[in-house]
Write an enzyme that holds these catalytic residues in place. Structure first.
Site, PDB file in Angstrom:
ATOM      1  CB  CYS A  74     -24.950 110.337 -43.277  1.00 60.67           C
ATOM      2  SG  CYS A  74     -25.064 110.127 -44.521  1.00 60.67           S
TER       3      CYS A  74
ATOM      4  CB  CYS B 151     -20.073 106.037 -48.170  1.00 59.33           C
ATOM      5  SG  CYS B 151     -20.538 106.648 -46.455  1.00 59.33           S
TER       6      CYS B 151
HETATM    7 FE1  FES Z   1     -23.019 110.238 -45.513  1.00 64.15          FE
HETATM    8 FE2  FES Z   1     -20.953 109.565 -46.102  1.00 64.15          FE
HETATM    9  S1  FES Z   1     -21.390 110.014 -44.333  1.00 64.15           S
HETATM   10  S2  FES Z   1     -22.681 109.736 -48.016  1.00 64.15           S
END
Ligand code: FES
Length: 146
Positions: free
Chosen positions: A33, A102
């Protein structure tokens, strides 16, 4: 979809901030992400006397880091290295499957901070399972390169 504990740690994260003169600083990025986590450790002898974190991450990253810092505070460095993202997720009563990645950020950041502490003190110890740099990709040299 989120447990009460996750919501609580997200709304009132523990140990947010920086430590001046930290004994170890770890920074990792999540390749999935692009989020970033930084953890500061104060270490006295073998004991982690203080820990703070900062993140440019999502709510699940904030909650898992908050919980992870609570779980390693007052522990020895060796004990902190045994902390898994799974244990953190369990302590939070679970996370949605799509958010498990995450929680890896906190575990890796702790390991990265200990690696920094070892380096500063010329301690020649392996950190099991720690690759350094980005998680889930082979780019160990920095962030932002798409
Ligand atoms: Fe990146 Fe949760 S979406 S750490």
């Amino acid at each position: 979809m989120y447990s009460e504990k996750v919501m609580d740690h997200f709304a009132n994260p523990r140990n947010v901030g920086e430590i001046e003169n930290a004994d170890g600083i770890g920074e990792v990025g999540n390749a999935k992400c692009g989020d970033i986590m930084k953890i500061y450790l104060k270490i006295d002898g073998e004991i982690i006397t203080d820990v703070k974190f900062k993140t440019f991450g999502c709510g699940a990253a904030v909650a898992t880091s908050s919980m992870a810092t609570e779980m390693i505070k007052g522990k020895t460095v060796d004990e902190a290295l045994l902390l898994t993202n799974k244990a953190v997720v369990e302590a939070l009563d679970g996370l949605p499957a799509a958010k498990i990645h995450c929680s890896v950020l906190a575990e890796e950041a702790v390991k990265s901070a200990v690696a920094d502490y070892y380096k500063r003190n010329d301690i020649d110890k392996e950190i099991p399972g720690f690759k350094g740099g980005c998680i889930e990709c082979d780019d160990h040299h920095g962030h932002g390169e798409e």
